[in-house]
Design an enzyme around this catalytic site. Structure first.
Site, PDB file in Angstrom:
ATOM      1  N   ARG A 232       0.839  -1.184   0.000  1.00 17.58           N
ATOM      2  CA  ARG A 232       0.000   0.000   0.000  1.00 17.58           C
ATOM      3  C   ARG A 232       0.882   1.246   0.000  1.00 17.58           C
ATOM      4  O   ARG A 232       1.911   1.293   0.679  1.00 17.58           O
ATOM      5  CB  ARG A 232      -0.922   0.024   1.229  1.00 17.58           C
ATOM      6  CG  ARG A 232      -2.016  -1.031   1.214  1.00 17.58           C
ATOM      7  CD  ARG A 232      -3.038  -0.777   0.125  1.00 17.58           C
ATOM      8  NE  ARG A 232      -4.180  -1.679   0.165  1.00 17.58           N
ATOM      9  CZ  ARG A 232      -4.252  -2.839  -0.492  1.00 17.58           C
ATOM     10  NH1 ARG A 232      -3.212  -3.224  -1.229  1.00 17.58           N
ATOM     11  NH2 ARG A 232      -5.328  -3.592  -0.415  1.00 17.58           N
ATOM     12  N   GLU A 261      -3.876   7.227  -5.246  1.00 16.08           N
ATOM     13  CA  GLU A 261      -3.861   6.527  -6.526  1.00 16.08           C
ATOM     14  C   GLU A 261      -5.022   7.013  -7.380  1.00 16.08           C
ATOM     15  O   GLU A 261      -6.171   6.934  -6.950  1.00 16.08           O
ATOM     16  CB  GLU A 261      -3.972   5.010  -6.317  1.00 16.08           C
ATOM     17  CG  GLU A 261      -2.753   4.412  -5.671  1.00 16.08           C
ATOM     18  CD  GLU A 261      -2.842   2.905  -5.511  1.00 16.08           C
ATOM     19  OE1 GLU A 261      -3.926   2.333  -5.764  1.00 16.08           O
ATOM     20  OE2 GLU A 261      -1.835   2.293  -5.131  1.00 16.08           O
ATOM     21  N   HIS A 280      -0.665  -0.010  -9.799  1.00 11.34           N
ATOM     22  CA  HIS A 280      -1.315  -0.971  -8.898  1.00 11.34           C
ATOM     23  C   HIS A 280      -1.822  -2.179  -9.680  1.00 11.34           C
ATOM     24  O   HIS A 280      -3.013  -2.505  -9.663  1.00 11.34           O
ATOM     25  CB  HIS A 280      -2.456  -0.308  -8.124  1.00 11.34           C
ATOM     26  CG  HIS A 280      -2.792  -1.023  -6.851  1.00 11.34           C
ATOM     27  ND1 HIS A 280      -3.332  -0.404  -5.753  1.00 11.34           N
ATOM     28  CD2 HIS A 280      -2.673  -2.338  -6.489  1.00 11.34           C
ATOM     29  CE1 HIS A 280      -3.529  -1.267  -4.780  1.00 11.34           C
ATOM     30  NE2 HIS A 280      -3.137  -2.454  -5.201  1.00 11.34           N
TER      31      HIS A 280
END
Length: 316
Positions: A232, A261, A280
């Protein structure tokens, strides 16, 4: 807790493919697909929810629906981490995570990042005779891999690193479980940071781990360390990371996750020469949906039989 093997309403957020898979396994149940744009607009009679996570809104911006949880008996999350979900959802009595569903592709992504750093990809490749030159490459054999976190992802990374002849040392907040053969337990985070050549972050983002990689942690690192974050973005103080990249304390950073993000346009991490940034996607690989459905089906069978569910949340 048990449920009857009929008259259940299963709601999910994943479209026709999962609807078909669930209907084939549970023909006696009603299967309802709900768009993520109205994720909480579920039928009142919903008893089981296969859920998210969602990137449309921050979890803190999602209000609790009226009369929640209505008839809902069990929530199966589609992620191993819970930070992508509103906290009120996690307070349901039975919530299970998708721990382990994507551990192998994520571990492979982490190792690919480490290999790319050691072998200087893509600058190693040539496209013309003018590119032909000698480069000094590194090896993984004998290098130290540091793992922050040693759950499903960390253990899969360790297996692959050991096959490359790396020394593997892991730090985990819980010290109850023994380490597998070949993996050394770090007595402290300092002990890990001072020896790691490559450091992989594989721990959950919680209030306790927020910005755990900060200026103080970076100051303890072995100079020239390569940082890999497949967990994360909130684990890393990104301003401190940029400073360390600029002054050479950290040689490179491979980041599959950031905070937020996506990063805003013009952010320094997009263009920094020592950063490899991906959107991601480390979890991506064939079979992801199938593994999620299999885990859901296994847990639903256990629920019907009155057995404990796999990977139930214990900390909220």
């Amino acid at each position: 807790m048990t449920i009857t093997a009929d008259r259940q309403v299963i709601v999910h957020h994943f479209g026709a493919r999962i609807s078909e898979a669930l209907a084939a396994r549970w023909p006696q149940f009603s299967i309802v697909a709900v768009e993520t744009t109205r994720a909480w607009d579920i039928p009142d009679e919903t008893s089981i929810l296969l859920c998210g996570p969602f990137k449309l809104l921050k979890p803190s911006q999602v209000g609790k629906p009226d009369k929640w949880p209505r008839a809902l008996q069990w929530v199966q999350l589609a992620a191993a981490g819970v930070d992508g979900y509103p906290k009120w959802l996690l307070h349901h009595p039975i919530v299970t995570t998708a721990r382990g569903v994507n551990s192998i592709p994520i571990a492979e992504f982490a190792m690919a990042s480490i290999l790319a750093q050691a072998k200087r990809f893509p600058s190693t490749w040539v496209k013309s005779p003018d590119d032909w030159r000698e480069l000094h490459l590194d090896t993984l054999d004998g290098k130290t891999l540091g793992l922050m976190g040693f759950g499903s992802i960390g253990s899969q990374v360790a297996r692959r690193a050991l096959a490359f002849g790396m020394r593997v040392i892991a730090w985990r907040r819980s010290s109850v479980e023994p380490m597998p053969e070949g993996v050394t337990r770090a007595e402290s985070l300092h002990d890990l940071l001072k020896v790691a050549d490559h450091l992989v972050l594989a721990l959950p983002h919680t209030p306790e781990t927020h910005c755990i990689i900060d200026r103080a942690a970076i100051a303890q690192m072995k100079p020239g360390l390569h940082l890999v974050n497949v967990a994360r973005g909130g684990l890393v103080d990104q301003d401190a990371l940029l400073e360390a990249l600029d002054n050479g304390r950290i040689a490179a950073a491979s980041l599959d996750v950031t905070d937020p993000e996506p990063l805003p346009a013009g952010h320094a991490l997009y263009v920094h020469p020592k950063v490899r940034l991906s959107p991601h996607m480390a979890w991506s690989g064939p079979g992801t949906i199938d593994r999620l459905v299999n885990k859901f089906n296994d847990n639903l069978a256990r629920l019907i039989e009155g057995k404990p569910l796999i990977d139930a949340l214990t900390e909220r």
